[in-house]
Design an enzyme around this catalytic site. Structure first.
Site, mmCIF file in Angstrom:
data_model
loop_
_atom_site.group_PDB
_atom_site.id
_atom_site.type_symbol
_atom_site.label_atom_id
_atom_site.label_comp_id
_atom_site.label_asym_id
_atom_site.label_seq_id
_atom_site.Cartn_x
_atom_site.Cartn_y
_atom_site.Cartn_z
ATOM 1 N N CYS A 1 39.317 -29.999 -11.084
ATOM 2 C CA CYS A 1 38.360 -29.494 -10.086
ATOM 3 C C CYS A 1 38.867 -28.190 -9.469
ATOM 4 C CB CYS A 1 38.149 -30.546 -9.005
ATOM 5 S SG CYS A 1 36.898 -30.069 -7.794
ATOM 6 N N CYS B 1 41.044 -29.614 -2.008
ATOM 7 C CA CYS B 1 41.153 -30.735 -1.056
ATOM 8 C C CYS B 1 42.568 -31.323 -1.150
ATOM 9 C CB CYS B 1 40.087 -31.783 -1.370
ATOM 10 S SG CYS B 1 38.447 -31.054 -1.621
ATOM 11 N N CYS C 1 43.524 -34.746 -2.871
ATOM 12 C CA CYS C 1 42.850 -35.188 -4.097
ATOM 13 C C CYS C 1 43.680 -35.033 -5.364
ATOM 14 C CB CYS C 1 41.532 -34.446 -4.246
ATOM 15 S SG CYS C 1 40.525 -35.130 -5.582
ATOM 16 N N CYS D 1 28.266 -46.403 -8.966
ATOM 17 C CA CYS D 1 28.461 -45.068 -8.395
ATOM 18 C C CYS D 1 29.279 -44.209 -9.356
ATOM 19 C CB CYS D 1 29.179 -45.193 -7.052
ATOM 20 S SG CYS D 1 29.484 -43.595 -6.297
ATOM 21 N N CYS E 1 24.120 -44.502 -7.633
ATOM 22 C CA CYS E 1 24.737 -43.570 -6.684
ATOM 23 C C CYS E 1 25.523 -42.557 -7.517
ATOM 24 C CB CYS E 1 25.688 -44.336 -5.768
ATOM 25 S SG CYS E 1 26.642 -43.267 -4.661
ATOM 26 N N CYS F 1 25.009 -41.332 1.613
ATOM 27 C CA CYS F 1 26.279 -42.035 1.765
ATOM 28 C C CYS F 1 27.297 -40.983 2.191
ATOM 29 C CB CYS F 1 26.678 -42.680 0.432
ATOM 30 S SG CYS F 1 28.330 -43.419 0.487
#
Ligand code: SAM
Ligand code: DTB
Ligand code: SF4
Length: 327
Positions: free
Chosen positions: A67, A71, A74, A111, A142, A202
């Protein structure tokens, strides 16, 4: 269908007319004696939900690692050396097989998570096919794909998406200390798009990242004071990942986690509060205390996205011991 599982899809009316909270009010909840706080949370919980019913979602990482975002917590950020194998988007048949297995084990929602800043249009088309097929199994759907561009939420809604997970993660004032590659306002913008498309929201956060109690209270206020509070509010305890900047954060007092669940329950009475990451390190007794404090949903399955979760057999035994029913 039971009332509680119905309201998982169609949120009950109290979410429509809610009060606005101040940070000092939520801080005052945190400052209560624990027994009084849990008692009040349980009272609020019982006014809105069956106190013995827990909603269970199974997670699958459909696109892992690599990614672009930074963050600090993460495992999937390309910026940190975390030992994680980067993977391409999973083929549709593997996703559907995993969803079917999750349904057979007793999950009501599936999800699918992707380690993206946001989906490119051709990637989104592949995720839309996943949503359609999982929905066709009779499961709630989700996804959590990062920030959305205009028009993408509508496409997800058309495909049959029930929930979009997009956490505010932490207090606006602390956000820049954890994430620099996008902003709290970017997150709010995606939440607006999801809400406007008619998808259930959510959104929650992570605690134990070095934030103060005031930051934790402010996060709850920022969630509760959204024009409509999220239908689902995941509360994650930081899972420290070697190689990330937060790898060595000291573990938060578990009772502070319970207080956060209780404060979320009281501030968002009609929302499903989700006992999320960090459950693997919790005793059965601590999890029971979280349910008593108003948590009524969780992730079910042997792993989260890239880290572990209690094994299904352990969760089934816990449900039996506590007399909980899955919805
Ligand atoms: N890329 C998308 C995004 O950021 O929204 C979706 C995937 S991201 C992994 C989903 C959520 O997982 C994050 O918002 C964060 O709350 C949670 N999360 C990620 N790593 C975590 C960790 N180490 N401990 C606890 N929660 C974590
Ligand atoms: C959420 O709030 N927690 C889940 C889900 N939404 C996507 C993810 C937790 C991830 C924990 C770390 C990992 O497994 O990578
Ligand atoms: Fe990327 Fe989401 Fe991880 Fe941030 S939390 S690095 S956006 S996968």
């Amino acid at each position: 269908m039971q009332a509680s599982s119905l309201s998982a899809v169609a949120p009950c009316a109290p979410n429509a007319a809610v009060r606005r909270w101040t940070v000092d009010e939520v801080l005052a909840l945190y400052d209560m004696p624990l027994m009084d706080l849990v008692f009040r949370a349980q009272q609020v919980h019982r006014e809105h939900f069956d106190a013995n019913a827990i909603q269970r979602s199974t997670l699958l990482s459909v696109k892992t690692g690599g990614c672009s975002e930074d963050c600090s917590y993460c495992s999937q950020s390309a910026r940190y050396d975390t030992d994680l194998e980067r993977e391409r988007l999973m083929p549709l048949d593997e996703v559907v097989a995993a969803a079917r297995a999750a349904k057979d084990k007793g999950a009501s929602r599936f999800c699918m998570g992707a380690a993206w800043r946001g989906p490119k249009d051709n990637d989104l088309d592949k995720v839309l096919a996943m949503v359609r097929e999982v929905k066709a199994l009779g499961m709630q759907t989700c996804v959590t794909l990062g920030m959305l561009k205009e028009g993408q939420a509508e496409k997800l809604k058309e495909a049959g998406l029930d929930y979009y997970n997009h956490n505010l993660d932490t207090d606006k004032d602390f956000y820049g200390q954890v994430i620099k590659s996008h902003t709290h306002d970017d997150r709010l913008d995606t939440l607006d798009q999801v809400r406007d498309a008619g998808i259930n929201v959510c959104s929650g956060g992570i605690i134990g990242m070095g934030e103060s109690r005031r930051n934790r209270a402010a996060l709850i206020v920022q969630l509760a004071n959204l024009p409509t509070p999220p239908e689902s509010v995941p509360i994650n305890n930081l899972v420290p990942i070697p190689g990330t900047p937060l790898a060595d954060r000291p573990r938060l007092d578990p009772f502070e986690f319970v207080r956060t669940i209780a404060a979320a329950r009281i501030a968002m009475p009609a929302s499903w509060v989700r006992l999320s990451a960090g459950r693997q390190e919790m005793s059965d007794e601590l999890q029971a205390l979280c349910f008593l404090a108003g948590a009524n949903s969780m992730f079910y399955g042997d792993h989260l996205l890239t880290t572990g979760n209690p094994e299904v057999d352990r969760d089934d035994a816990l449900f039996a011991r506590l007399g909980l029913k899955a919805v």
